[in-house]
Design a protein around this motif. Structure first.
Motif, short mmCIF file in Angstrom:
data_model
loop_
_atom_site.label_atom_id
_atom_site.label_comp_id
_atom_site.label_asym_id
_atom_site.label_seq_id
_atom_site.Cartn_x
_atom_site.Cartn_y
_atom_site.Cartn_z
N SER A 41 0.83 -1.19 0.00
CA SER A 41 0.00 0.00 0.00
C SER A 41 0.88 1.25 0.00
O SER A 41 1.98 1.26 0.55
CB SER A 41 -0.90 -0.01 1.23
N SER A 42 0.38 2.32 -0.58
CA SER A 42 1.16 3.56 -0.59
C SER A 42 1.24 4.17 0.81
O SER A 42 2.12 4.97 1.09
CB SER A 42 0.55 4.56 -1.56
N TRP A 43 0.34 3.76 1.70
CA TRP A 43 0.41 4.25 3.08
C TRP A 43 1.62 3.71 3.81
O TRP A 43 2.12 4.34 4.75
CB TRP A 43 -0.85 3.86 3.85
N SER A 44 2.14 2.57 3.41
CA SER A 44 3.31 2.01 4.08
C SER A 44 4.61 2.43 3.42
O SER A 44 5.67 1.97 3.83
CB SER A 44 3.20 0.49 4.10
N ASP A 45 4.57 3.27 2.42
CA ASP A 45 5.77 3.72 1.72
C ASP A 45 6.49 4.77 2.56
O ASP A 45 5.93 5.84 2.82
CB ASP A 45 5.39 4.29 0.36
N PRO A 46 7.72 4.51 3.00
CA PRO A 46 8.42 5.51 3.82
C PRO A 46 8.78 6.78 3.04
O PRO A 46 8.96 7.84 3.63
CB PRO A 46 9.68 4.79 4.30
N ALA A 47 8.85 6.71 1.73
CA ALA A 47 9.18 7.90 0.94
C ALA A 47 8.04 8.91 0.96
O ALA A 47 8.23 10.07 0.61
CB ALA A 47 9.50 7.50 -0.49
N ARG A 48 6.86 8.48 1.37
CA ARG A 48 5.71 9.37 1.40
C ARG A 48 5.87 10.45 2.47
O ARG A 48 5.38 11.56 2.32
CB ARG A 48 4.45 8.54 1.70
N THR A 49 6.59 10.15 3.54
CA THR A 49 6.73 11.10 4.65
C THR A 49 7.96 11.99 4.56
O THR A 49 8.10 12.92 5.34
CB THR A 49 6.77 10.35 5.98
#
Length: 69
Positions: A41-49
């Motif tokens: 999921s994109s929610w678990s992508d660390p690059a998102r934060t």
């Protein structure tokens, strides 16, 4: 898994035919393994934060930190 004949006296051919049917049904009942791993999921992508552009080193780098100005 043990299979026992409870009644009658089957011939080896009859027993082989019955076991073939049982094994075919058991093989059809098991789900096939997944061919590709599920996409995370994109929610678990660390690059998102993380911010998109990190500050580059220089004399004014301290002013371009993560704190709002």
């Amino acid at each position: 898994m043990d299979i026992r004949v409870l009644r009658g006296n089957p011939t080896p051919e009859e027993l082989a035919a019955a076991l073939t049917v049982v094994r075919a049904r058991a093989a059809a009942a098991t789900p096939p393994p997944p061919t590709t791993p599920p996409t995370p999921s994109s929610w678990s992508d660390p690059a998102r934060t993380t911010p998109r552009a990190l500050p580059t080193p220089g004399p004014t780098t301290w002013s371009r930190t993560y704190w709002p100005t």
